[in-house]
Motif scaffolding. Structure first.
Motif, PDB file in Angstrom:
ATOM      1  N   LYS A  37     -28.310  19.363  -9.326  1.00 34.58           N
ATOM      2  CA  LYS A  37     -27.977  20.437  -8.396  1.00 34.58           C
ATOM      3  C   LYS A  37     -26.462  20.596  -8.242  1.00 34.58           C
ATOM      4  N   ASN A  38     -25.703  19.575  -8.639  1.00 32.36           N
ATOM      5  CA  ASN A  38     -24.250  19.614  -8.516  1.00 32.36           C
ATOM      6  C   ASN A  38     -23.574  20.346  -9.674  1.00 32.36           C
ATOM      7  N   TYR A  39     -24.359  20.759 -10.678  1.00 35.26           N
ATOM      8  CA  TYR A  39     -23.757  21.337 -11.883  1.00 35.26           C
ATOM      9  C   TYR A  39     -24.275  22.751 -12.132  1.00 35.26           C
ATOM     10  N   SER A  40     -23.388  23.594 -12.655  1.00 36.86           N
ATOM     11  CA  SER A  40     -23.782  24.940 -13.069  1.00 36.86           C
ATOM     12  C   SER A  40     -24.471  24.862 -14.434  1.00 36.86           C
ATOM     13  N   ASN A  41     -25.125  25.945 -14.834  1.00 37.65           N
ATOM     14  CA  ASN A  41     -25.740  25.976 -16.162  1.00 37.65           C
ATOM     15  C   ASN A  41     -24.691  25.804 -17.258  1.00 37.65           C
ATOM     16  N   GLN A  42     -23.486  26.336 -17.049  1.00 36.11           N
ATOM     17  CA  GLN A  42     -22.425  26.173 -18.040  1.00 36.11           C
ATOM     18  C   GLN A  42     -21.995  24.707 -18.144  1.00 36.11           C
ATOM     19  N   GLN A  43     -21.864  24.035 -17.015  1.00 39.30           N
ATOM     20  CA  GLN A  43     -21.489  22.616 -17.043  1.00 39.30           C
ATOM     21  C   GLN A  43     -22.585  21.778 -17.699  1.00 39.30           C
ATOM     22  N   ILE A  44     -23.843  22.146 -17.473  1.00 37.36           N
ATOM     23  CA  ILE A  44     -24.953  21.467 -18.142  1.00 37.36           C
ATOM     24  C   ILE A  44     -24.839  21.652 -19.651  1.00 37.36           C
ATOM     25  N   ALA A  45     -24.535  22.872 -20.095  1.00 37.38           N
ATOM     26  CA  ALA A  45     -24.368  23.134 -21.525  1.00 37.38           C
ATOM     27  C   ALA A  45     -23.220  22.315 -22.092  1.00 37.38           C
ATOM     28  N   ASP A  46     -22.145  22.154 -21.323  1.00 39.54           N
ATOM     29  CA  ASP A  46     -21.003  21.342 -21.769  1.00 39.54           C
ATOM     30  C   ASP A  46     -21.426  19.883 -21.943  1.00 39.54           C
ATOM     31  N   MET A  47     -22.181  19.365 -20.971  1.00 36.99           N
ATOM     32  CA  MET A  47     -22.683  17.983 -21.058  1.00 36.99           C
ATOM     33  C   MET A  47     -23.502  17.771 -22.323  1.00 36.99           C
ATOM     34  N   VAL A  48     -24.435  18.684 -22.532  1.00 39.16           N
ATOM     35  CA  VAL A  48     -25.325  18.573 -23.688  1.00 39.16           C
ATOM     36  C   VAL A  48     -24.523  18.639 -24.983  1.00 39.16           C
ATOM     37  N   SER A  49     -23.525  19.518 -25.006  1.00 40.44           N
ATOM     38  CA  SER A  49     -22.688  19.659 -26.193  1.00 40.44           C
ATOM     39  C   SER A  49     -21.990  18.346 -26.527  1.00 40.44           C
ATOM     40  N   TYR A  50     -21.523  17.639 -25.502  1.00 41.38           N
ATOM     41  CA  TYR A  50     -20.884  16.338 -25.747  1.00 41.38           C
ATOM     42  C   TYR A  50     -21.907  15.304 -26.209  1.00 41.38           C
ATOM     43  N   ILE A  51     -23.041  15.244 -25.553  1.00 37.06           N
ATOM     44  CA  ILE A  51     -24.073  14.262 -25.913  1.00 37.06           C
ATOM     45  C   ILE A  51     -24.493  14.439 -27.371  1.00 37.06           C
ATOM     46  N   LYS A  52     -24.541  15.695 -27.835  1.00 38.13           N
ATOM     47  CA  LYS A  52     -24.958  15.961 -29.212  1.00 38.13           C
ATOM     48  C   LYS A  52     -23.915  15.541 -30.245  1.00 38.13           C
ATOM     49  N   THR A  53     -22.706  15.149 -29.815  1.00 38.78           N
ATOM     50  CA  THR A  53     -21.718  14.620 -30.767  1.00 38.78           C
ATOM     51  C   THR A  53     -21.971  13.148 -31.075  1.00 38.78           C
ATOM     52  N   LEU A  54     -22.841  12.498 -30.310  1.00 39.41           N
ATOM     53  CA  LEU A  54     -23.128  11.072 -30.477  1.00 39.41           C
ATOM     54  C   LEU A  54     -24.291  10.864 -31.436  1.00 39.41           C
ATOM     55  N   GLN A  55     -24.300   9.737 -32.095  1.00 38.01           N
ATOM     56  CA  GLN A  55     -25.356   9.416 -33.051  1.00 38.01           C
ATOM     57  C   GLN A  55     -26.534   8.730 -32.365  1.00 38.01           C
ATOM     58  N   PRO A  56     -27.762   9.134 -32.678  1.00 39.86           N
ATOM     59  CA  PRO A  56     -28.934   8.443 -32.124  1.00 39.86           C
ATOM     60  C   PRO A  56     -28.969   6.981 -32.571  1.00 39.86           C
ATOM     61  N   ARG A  57     -29.436   6.120 -31.710  1.00 35.16           N
ATOM     62  CA  ARG A  57     -29.567   4.698 -32.040  1.00 35.16           C
ATOM     63  C   ARG A  57     -31.033   4.294 -31.993  1.00 35.16           C
ATOM     64  N   LYS A  58     -31.377   3.336 -32.820  1.00 30.85           N
ATOM     65  CA  LYS A  58     -32.761   2.882 -32.915  1.00 30.85           C
ATOM     66  C   LYS A  58     -33.234   2.338 -31.574  1.00 30.85           C
ATOM     67  N   GLN A  59     -34.448   2.729 -31.187  1.00 29.71           N
ATOM     68  CA  GLN A  59     -35.024   2.316 -29.901  1.00 29.71           C
ATOM     69  C   GLN A  59     -35.992   1.150 -30.087  1.00 29.71           C
ATOM     70  N   LEU A  60     -36.082   0.327 -29.055  1.00 31.33           N
ATOM     71  CA  LEU A  60     -37.032  -0.779 -29.077  1.00 31.33           C
ATOM     72  C   LEU A  60     -38.435  -0.266 -28.766  1.00 31.33           C
ATOM     73  N   ASN A  61     -39.421  -0.753 -29.493  1.00 38.70           N
ATOM     74  CA  ASN A  61     -40.824  -0.497 -29.176  1.00 38.70           C
ATOM     75  C   ASN A  61     -41.426  -1.807 -28.695  1.00 38.70           C
ATOM     76  N   ILE A  62     -41.876  -1.822 -27.448  1.00 36.78           N
ATOM     77  CA  ILE A  62     -42.260  -3.096 -26.827  1.00 36.78           C
ATOM     78  C   ILE A  62     -43.712  -3.140 -26.379  1.00 36.78           C
ATOM     79  N   LEU A  63     -44.444  -2.028 -26.513  1.00 35.23           N
ATOM     80  CA  LEU A  63     -45.797  -1.993 -25.968  1.00 35.23           C
ATOM     81  C   LEU A  63     -46.869  -2.422 -26.962  1.00 35.23           C
ATOM     82  N   HIS A  64     -46.542  -2.451 -28.238  1.00 35.70           N
ATOM     83  CA  HIS A  64     -47.465  -2.931 -29.284  1.00 35.70           C
ATOM     84  C   HIS A  64     -48.818  -2.226 -29.219  1.00 35.70           C
ATOM     85  N   GLY A  65     -48.782  -0.895 -29.226  1.00 36.61           N
ATOM     86  CA  GLY A  65     -50.015  -0.124 -29.225  1.00 36.61           C
ATOM     87  C   GLY A  65     -50.725  -0.189 -30.561  1.00 36.61           C
ATOM     88  N   ASP A  66     -51.947   0.303 -30.589  1.00 34.10           N
ATOM     89  CA  ASP A  66     -52.774   0.325 -31.803  1.00 34.10           C
ATOM     90  C   ASP A  66     -52.313   1.495 -32.671  1.00 34.10           C
TER      91      ASP A  66
END
Length: 207
Positions: free
Chosen positions: A115-144
């Motif tokens: 609620k503290n951010y405008s739609n433009q500021q949200i777009a700016d945040m997302v734009s920065y996050i998309k410059t980062l590389q995804p990292r491998k996630q842990l899978n801990i639930l051991h599903g079937d």
């Protein structure tokens, strides 16, 4: 009684009843009208990653410095999510379409923050996050794995595609790269109506 009232209602009132029918999963004979409800539409904007780096400092505490999520905080990895999906979700938090229920403590925190951010500021945040590389996630639930494949093919593949990478036209996000714990928690929220039942959240209702 409601069906009788709806039958005699004005066209404008019928739309309100159609929203009520959709939100509460009841049959008032307005299902065709309910389908036409536009609901929430994301305002997709071009973001500035330099400004976004500053705005996104408020996200580090829960999502980590590289935004790969923190298991103890039940937060998702963000860099592998698409620009359109992240902007849409954050705008939903801003507008109380997501995270409006106190039972969803994680979503409620997100809604309060956005609620503290405008739609433009949200777009700016997302734009920065998309410059980062995804990292491998842990899978801990051991599903079937084999049963999961069957369930995915039956229930998820039509929207999220065979490879799990999602489909923009169907508003289905990429699921690959999210931790199993995060995905399970979200599916439980959808199942229990804690997520996806917000007023105007047409795509959440599909889930």
């Amino acid at each position: 009684l409601l069906k009788d009232i709806v039958a005699e209602a004005s066209p404008k009132s019928k739309m309100a009843y159609a929203i009520f029918e959709s939100n509460n999963n009841i049959d008032l004979g307005l299902s065709k009208l309910a389908i036409t409800i536009k609901g929430f539409e994301v305002e997709l904007l071009n973001g500035n990653p330099v400004k976004g780096k500053e705005y996104s400092k408020s996200c580090i505490g829960c999502h980590g410095k590289n935004f790969s999520g923190i298991i103890s905080e039940r937060t998702p990895s963000l860099p592998q999510l698409s620009n359109w999906y992240m902007q849409g979700q954050l705008q939903k938090y801003k507008q109380n379409i997501l995270g409006y229920r106190v039972e969803d403590s994680d979503g409620y925190s997100m809604s309060s923050l956005m609620k503290n951010y405008s739609n433009q500021q949200i777009a700016d945040m997302v734009s920065y996050i998309k410059t980062l590389q995804p990292r491998k996630q842990l899978n801990i639930l051991h599903g079937d794995l084999e049963n999961g494949k069957i369930q995915y093919q039956l229930n998820c593949m039509a929207c999220h595609q065979k490879n799990g990478k999602g489909n923009k036209q169907l508003h289905a996000p990429n699921l690959v790269g999210l931790s199993d714990l995060y995905i399970v928690n979200q599916l439980i929220k959808y199942r229990d109506g804690i997520r996806g039942s917000g007023n105007g959240d047409k795509h959440g209702k599909v889930m």
